[in-house]
Write a protein that holds these residues in place. Sequence first.
Motif, mmCIF file in Angstrom:
data_model
loop_
_atom_site.group_PDB
_atom_site.id
_atom_site.type_symbol
_atom_site.label_atom_id
_atom_site.label_comp_id
_atom_site.label_asym_id
_atom_site.label_seq_id
_atom_site.Cartn_x
_atom_site.Cartn_y
_atom_site.Cartn_z
ATOM 1 N N GLY A 275 -14.343 -7.707 -0.343
ATOM 2 C CA GLY A 275 -14.397 -6.258 -0.458
ATOM 3 C C GLY A 275 -13.118 -5.655 0.085
ATOM 4 N N LEU A 276 -12.257 -5.213 -0.815
ATOM 5 C CA LEU A 276 -10.950 -4.689 -0.416
ATOM 6 C C LEU A 276 -10.835 -3.201 -0.732
ATOM 7 C CD1 LEU A 276 -8.732 -7.654 -1.630
ATOM 8 C CD2 LEU A 276 -9.366 -7.113 0.742
ATOM 9 N N GLY A 277 -11.948 -2.473 -0.497
ATOM 10 C CA GLY A 277 -11.887 -1.025 -0.514
ATOM 11 C C GLY A 277 -11.008 -0.576 0.638
ATOM 12 N N ARG A 278 -10.929 0.715 0.851
ATOM 13 C CA ARG A 278 -9.980 1.220 1.834
ATOM 14 C C ARG A 278 -10.182 0.616 3.210
ATOM 15 N NH1 ARG A 278 -8.435 7.603 2.897
ATOM 16 N NH2 ARG A 278 -6.649 7.202 4.256
ATOM 17 N N MET A 279 -11.427 0.579 3.682
ATOM 18 C CA MET A 279 -11.668 0.072 5.032
ATOM 19 C C MET A 279 -11.486 -1.436 5.097
ATOM 20 S SD MET A 279 -14.639 1.255 7.601
ATOM 21 C CE MET A 279 -14.712 0.728 9.312
ATOM 22 N N GLY A 280 -12.021 -2.159 4.105
ATOM 23 C CA GLY A 280 -11.860 -3.611 4.104
ATOM 24 C C GLY A 280 -10.407 -4.018 4.031
ATOM 25 N N ALA A 281 -9.632 -3.321 3.191
ATOM 26 C CA ALA A 281 -8.210 -3.632 3.055
ATOM 27 C C ALA A 281 -7.459 -3.323 4.348
ATOM 28 C CB ALA A 281 -7.612 -2.842 1.895
ATOM 29 N N ASN A 282 -7.822 -2.215 5.002
ATOM 30 C CA ASN A 282 -7.165 -1.868 6.260
ATOM 31 C C ASN A 282 -7.475 -2.878 7.353
ATOM 32 O OD1 ASN A 282 -5.978 0.394 5.176
ATOM 33 N ND2 ASN A 282 -7.318 1.865 6.190
ATOM 34 N N MET A 283 -8.722 -3.337 7.398
ATOM 35 C CA MET A 283 -9.097 -4.343 8.391
ATOM 36 C C MET A 283 -8.349 -5.650 8.135
ATOM 37 S SD MET A 283 -13.193 -3.574 8.652
ATOM 38 C CE MET A 283 -13.487 -4.626 10.073
ATOM 39 N N ASP B 124 -6.757 -3.854 -9.299
ATOM 40 C CA ASP B 124 -5.799 -2.978 -8.624
ATOM 41 C C ASP B 124 -5.867 -3.167 -7.112
ATOM 42 O OD1 ASP B 124 -4.961 -1.956 -11.043
ATOM 43 O OD2 ASP B 124 -6.202 -0.152 -10.924
ATOM 44 N N SER B 125 -7.083 -3.302 -6.587
ATOM 45 C CA SER B 125 -7.250 -3.516 -5.144
ATOM 46 C C SER B 125 -6.650 -4.847 -4.720
ATOM 47 C CB SER B 125 -8.737 -3.464 -4.767
ATOM 48 O OG SER B 125 -9.262 -2.179 -4.988
ATOM 49 N N ARG B 126 -6.797 -5.856 -5.559
ATOM 50 C CA ARG B 126 -6.229 -7.170 -5.233
ATOM 51 C C ARG B 126 -4.700 -7.120 -5.227
ATOM 52 N NH1 ARG B 126 -10.223 -8.955 -9.024
ATOM 53 N NH2 ARG B 126 -8.610 -9.563 -10.538
ATOM 54 N N VAL B 127 -4.128 -6.410 -6.184
ATOM 55 C CA VAL B 127 -2.669 -6.287 -6.243
ATOM 56 C C VAL B 127 -2.151 -5.572 -5.006
ATOM 57 C CG1 VAL B 127 -0.747 -5.197 -7.469
ATOM 58 C CG2 VAL B 127 -2.540 -6.376 -8.762
ATOM 59 N N LEU B 128 -2.810 -4.473 -4.630
ATOM 60 C CA LEU B 128 -2.384 -3.716 -3.457
ATOM 61 C C LEU B 128 -2.515 -4.557 -2.193
ATOM 62 C CD1 LEU B 128 -1.418 -0.997 -2.367
ATOM 63 C CD2 LEU B 128 -3.820 -0.296 -2.180
ATOM 64 N N ALA B 129 -3.605 -5.328 -2.105
ATOM 65 C CA ALA B 129 -3.804 -6.194 -0.939
ATOM 66 C C ALA B 129 -2.686 -7.222 -0.834
ATOM 67 C CB ALA B 129 -5.160 -6.893 -1.037
ATOM 68 N N GLY B 130 -2.268 -7.757 -1.977
ATOM 69 C CA GLY B 130 -1.198 -8.751 -1.981
ATOM 70 C C GLY B 130 0.107 -8.205 -1.441
ATOM 71 N N GLY C 269 -13.173 4.186 10.835
ATOM 72 C CA GLY C 269 -12.807 4.873 9.613
ATOM 73 C C GLY C 269 -11.376 4.620 9.181
ATOM 74 N N VAL C 270 -10.769 5.661 8.647
ATOM 75 C CA VAL C 270 -9.419 5.521 8.091
ATOM 76 C C VAL C 270 -8.365 5.333 9.179
ATOM 77 C CG1 VAL C 270 -9.995 6.858 6.036
ATOM 78 C CG2 VAL C 270 -9.065 8.032 8.036
ATOM 79 N N TRP C 271 -8.726 5.574 10.434
ATOM 80 C CA TRP C 271 -7.774 5.443 11.541
ATOM 81 C C TRP C 271 -7.771 4.040 12.141
ATOM 82 C CZ3 TRP C 271 -4.373 9.273 12.752
ATOM 83 C CH2 TRP C 271 -4.630 10.533 12.199
ATOM 84 N N GLY C 272 -8.684 3.185 11.701
ATOM 85 C CA GLY C 272 -8.815 1.875 12.319
ATOM 86 C C GLY C 272 -7.578 1.009 12.225
ATOM 87 N N LEU C 273 -6.861 1.075 11.110
ATOM 88 C CA LEU C 273 -5.646 0.261 10.951
ATOM 89 C C LEU C 273 -4.655 0.571 12.049
ATOM 90 C CD1 LEU C 273 -3.821 -1.676 9.391
ATOM 91 C CD2 LEU C 273 -3.178 0.230 7.888
ATOM 92 N N GLN C 274 -4.517 1.843 12.364
ATOM 93 C CA GLN C 274 -3.553 2.275 13.371
ATOM 94 C C GLN C 274 -4.099 2.181 14.797
ATOM 95 O OE1 GLN C 274 -1.955 6.226 12.620
ATOM 96 N NE2 GLN C 274 -1.810 6.652 14.817
#
Length: 301
Positions: free
Chosen positions: A7-15, A34-40, A123-128
Motif C-alpha cells: 500500500g503506497l498511498g500517501r501515508m504508506g509511501a511516506n512511511m 503511478d504510485s509504484r513509479v513515484l515510490a521508486g 498523518g501527512v507530517w509523519g515523514l518529517q
Amino acid sequence: MELGMIGLGRMGANMAQRLVRGGHRVVGFDFSADSRVLAGKNGIEPVAALAEAVAALKAPRVLWLMVPAGAPVDSTIENLLPLLSACDTLIDGGNSLYKDTLRRAKLLAEHKIHYVDCGTSGGVWGLQEGYSLMIGGDEQAVQRLQPIFATLAPAADRGWGRVGPVGSGHFTKMIHNGIEYGLMQAYAEGFSILQHKQEFALDLAQIAQIWRHGSVVRSWLLDLTADALGKNPTMHGIAPFVADSGEGRWTLSEAIELGVSTPVIAQSLLERLRSRDKDSFADKLLAAMRNQFGGHEVKKE
C-alpha cells in the motif's frame, strides 16, 4: 532491516520513505502503477505483484500493510497467506477495528505467522516529524521489529511502544481518535464564538498564535489550527461538511459496551453527522413546532 510495504498511498509511501532514509531496505507494492513509479523515485524498490514482494524478501519476512480498513485488509491477507511461511510477520498499520484484528491474528496464528497491530498517528507530517506508534502483539515479535519502529517514531526512545497483546494497538489508536474528535470540536466551537463577536473584530489567527505559547490549551492541533487560520481566516471556499473515518463511532460503541460515559466524544461525532445534513428535516420540524404552540414566525426557503 528489510520489509515489504503493501500500500503506497500517501501515508504508506511516506512511511516507506522514512524507513529508507533510516537505512532500511523497503520493497513496495501498490495496485497503482503511478504510485509504484513515484515510490521508486524515493528509494523504495517497487514490484508489480504481492508475490514479487514476498519473493524479494529474506525469511523470516516482515510485511507492513497500509491499506484501507475492512475488506481490503482481509483480501490482502487472503492473497498473502499462501505465499508466507511460519515465523513471517504481518504488521497492520492502518485504522482497523481491533475486533477484526483479533480475528485475523487467530487465523494467522494457525499458520504460525505473527500478526502485529500498529495504531499509527502522524498523518501527512509523519515523514518529517515522525509517527506516533501504538503497538499490539507478541512481545518477542515486537522486540524483533524494534529497529523499524524506532526509525518511524519521532526518536528511538519516544513516541512509540508496545501497549499490550495483539489488538491493543488498534484499540488504543481508536480511543486516540475519539479524543481527537473532542479536541477538534472544542477548538472549532471556541473559535466560532470568537468569530461571531463581530464588534471586537477579533483576529483569530493572532489569537491562535498567542494561545500557542504558555497557554494551557496549547497543542500541536492548535499549531495546525493557527496555520489554517493564517492562510484562510474566513474559511472561504471550504464546505461545512465534516467526514469521519469510523473510529469515533467505534470509540462510542465501545464506551456504551463498557458502560463508560463519554458525552464530549459522543457530541463531537453527532456534530460531524449534523454537518452533512444540508436540508435538515428535524430543524424544519422544530420551526413548525414553535409556530404551532407560540405562533412564532417561520422563515421561508
